[in-house]
Design a protein around this motif. Structure first.
Motif, short mmCIF file in Angstrom:
data_model
loop_
_atom_site.label_atom_id
_atom_site.label_comp_id
_atom_site.label_asym_id
_atom_site.label_seq_id
_atom_site.Cartn_x
_atom_site.Cartn_y
_atom_site.Cartn_z
N GLN A 88 0.84 -1.18 0.00
CA GLN A 88 0.00 0.00 0.00
C GLN A 88 0.88 1.23 0.00
O GLN A 88 1.88 1.29 0.71
N ILE A 89 0.50 2.18 -0.82
CA ILE A 89 1.19 3.45 -0.86
C ILE A 89 0.23 4.50 -0.34
O ILE A 89 -0.89 4.63 -0.84
N VAL A 90 0.66 5.23 0.66
CA VAL A 90 -0.19 6.27 1.24
C VAL A 90 0.30 7.61 0.72
O VAL A 90 1.48 7.96 0.84
N LEU A 91 -0.62 8.33 0.09
CA LEU A 91 -0.28 9.64 -0.47
C LEU A 91 -0.85 10.76 0.39
O LEU A 91 -1.93 10.61 0.96
N ASP A 95 -0.26 15.08 -2.92
CA ASP A 95 0.18 14.08 -3.90
C ASP A 95 -1.00 13.39 -4.58
O ASP A 95 -0.95 13.09 -5.76
N TRP A 96 -2.07 13.14 -3.82
CA TRP A 96 -3.26 12.52 -4.40
C TRP A 96 -3.86 13.43 -5.48
O TRP A 96 -4.26 12.97 -6.54
N GLU A 97 -3.89 14.71 -5.23
CA GLU A 97 -4.40 15.66 -6.22
C GLU A 97 -3.54 15.65 -7.48
O GLU A 97 -4.06 15.71 -8.60
N ILE A 98 -2.24 15.54 -7.31
CA ILE A 98 -1.35 15.47 -8.47
C ILE A 98 -1.64 14.22 -9.28
O ILE A 98 -1.74 14.25 -10.51
#
Length: 104
Positions: A88-91, A95-98
């Motif tokens: 799992q990668i947690v942003l 970063d999620w918006e990017i």
């Protein structure tokens, strides 16, 4: 009475049994554990199978001297243990918006 004292007392009783009785006790405990697992599986999982698939699974279970539930539980648990962990990668929100705004 604390659990460790109770367990020690039980162990003393078990050790006083003959080896045949100890083996029978182990077998009984194993059967109860299987029954408990079977009840848990039956309580929580529902499968829809074709008659042909069910018969195939029942034959495989019978070949291993297991009930269908026991067999399915064994197979499912073995496969689950072989399945690699999902990384799992947690942003961060930024970063999620990017990631979500990137052109596809």
């Amino acid at each position: 009475m604390s659990n460790s004292i109770a367990l020690q007392t039980v162990m003393e009783y078990v050790e006083a049994l003959s080896s045949v009785d100890q083996d029978l006790l182990i077998e009984l405990i194993q059967k109860r554990q299987i029954e408990k697992q079977r009840a848990e599986v039956t309580e929580h999982i529902t499968l829809t199978l074709s008659q042909q698939d069910k018969e195939t699974l029942e034959k495989a279970a019978a070949a291993k001297n297991k009930s269908l539930s026991e067999y399915l539980l064994e197979v499912a648990l073995n496969l689950a243990k072989e399945t690699p962990e999902i990384e799992q990668i947690v942003l961060s929100n930024r970063d999620w918006e990017i990631v979500t705004s990137a052109p596809v």
